[in-house]
Design a protein around this motif. Structure first.
Motif, short mmCIF file in Angstrom:
data_model
loop_
_atom_site.label_atom_id
_atom_site.label_comp_id
_atom_site.label_asym_id
_atom_site.label_seq_id
_atom_site.Cartn_x
_atom_site.Cartn_y
_atom_site.Cartn_z
N GLN A 181 -0.98 -1.37 -6.80
CA GLN A 181 -1.48 -0.78 -8.05
C GLN A 181 -0.78 -1.37 -9.27
N GLN A 182 0.52 -1.62 -9.15
CA GLN A 182 1.25 -2.23 -10.27
C GLN A 182 0.65 -3.61 -10.58
N LEU A 239 -2.40 -4.75 -9.72
CA LEU A 239 -3.76 -4.59 -10.23
C LEU A 239 -3.74 -4.22 -11.71
N HIS A 240 -2.84 -3.34 -12.10
CA HIS A 240 -2.71 -2.94 -13.51
C HIS A 240 -2.38 -4.15 -14.39
N GLU A 251 0.81 -1.22 0.00
CA GLU A 251 0.00 0.00 0.00
C GLU A 251 0.84 1.27 0.00
N TRP A 286 2.85 4.65 -8.47
CA TRP A 286 1.97 3.57 -8.05
C TRP A 286 2.59 2.75 -6.94
N THR A 287 1.73 2.21 -6.10
CA THR A 287 2.16 1.26 -5.07
C THR A 287 2.38 -0.10 -5.73
N LEU A 323 -6.61 4.40 -11.47
CA LEU A 323 -6.41 3.08 -10.90
C LEU A 323 -6.51 3.13 -9.39
N LYS A 324 -7.42 2.32 -8.84
CA LYS A 324 -7.60 2.35 -7.39
C LYS A 324 -6.39 1.74 -6.69
N LYS A 325 -6.29 1.99 -5.40
CA LYS A 325 -5.18 1.49 -4.59
C LYS A 325 -5.68 0.27 -3.81
N ASN A 335 -4.05 5.86 -16.90
CA ASN A 335 -3.85 5.05 -15.71
C ASN A 335 -4.09 5.78 -14.39
N GLN A 336 -4.49 7.05 -14.42
CA GLN A 336 -4.61 7.81 -13.19
C GLN A 336 -5.76 7.38 -12.29
#
Length: 180
Positions: free
Chosen positions: A41-42, A44-45, A30, A37-38, A103-105, A100-101
């Motif tokens: 996030q990486q 999840l992407h 997190e 990105w955390t 993208l949830k955390k 990509n902005q």
């Protein structure tokens, strides 16, 4: 690049990512460098990217042909795809950032679920590439948000590089500073 070699490349790139993840503190999931990105996030992407590709490859071939057409050029090799992607990232930095902005955390409690999902989606793609004919791999195209239309073979090769790209980013960003 032959189908089996691409499947092996996908496996190798995902294995490198998972080996890095095993060594990293779970707390980094997190946390991340300022404005970047955390780890979550990486991941999840990458999961979203793989899932979209697997979904697209689940459509009947005639639908892909009807919707996106056929390739009208020579297929590109892995090195060409990698170089073109790196150049597109430089040329369209703002577009990539905007895309990509939102993208949830993901929370730490989602970590195991997302990592399992990443493994499943990777294995699905490896399986699918082995089942698609070479003719379809090189003639059917699907759109990439940054690269434009790519053959199925090209976009799967790009996916291997995409995983490597994010693994490299993670290694660089989390080795520069300590987030523990």
């Amino acid at each position: 690049m032959e189908k089996e070699a691409i499947a092996d490349l996908l496996e190798e790139k995902h294995r490198e990512l998972f080996e890095w993840l095993k060594k990293e503190p779970i707390d980094n999931w997190e946390k991340g460098p300022e404005g970047k990105w955390t780890v979550g996030q990486q991941i999840l992407h990458l999961v979203n990217s793989l899932q979209m590709l697997n979904n697209a490859l689940s459509y009947p071939r005639f639908f892909l042909k009807y919707k996106f057409g056929l390739c009208n050029r020579e297929p590109r090799d892995y090195k060409t795809i990698v170089n073109k992607y790196q150049q597109k990232l430089v040329d369209h930095k703002d577009k990539a950032k905007k895309y990509n902005q939102k993208l949830k955390k993901p929370l730490q409690k989602d970590r195991e679920r997302l990592l399992t999902k990443l493994q499943i989606q990777s294995k699905k793609l490896q399986y699918k590439i082995k089942k698609i004919s070479d003719i379809n791999l090189d003639s059917l195209v699907i759109p990439h948000p940054l690269m434009g239309k790519m053959t199925i073979r090209e976009i799967i090769m790009w996916t291997a590089h995409h995983t490597e790209h994010h693994t490299t980013i993670l290694k660089k960003k989390y080795n520069e500073e300590s987030y523990c």
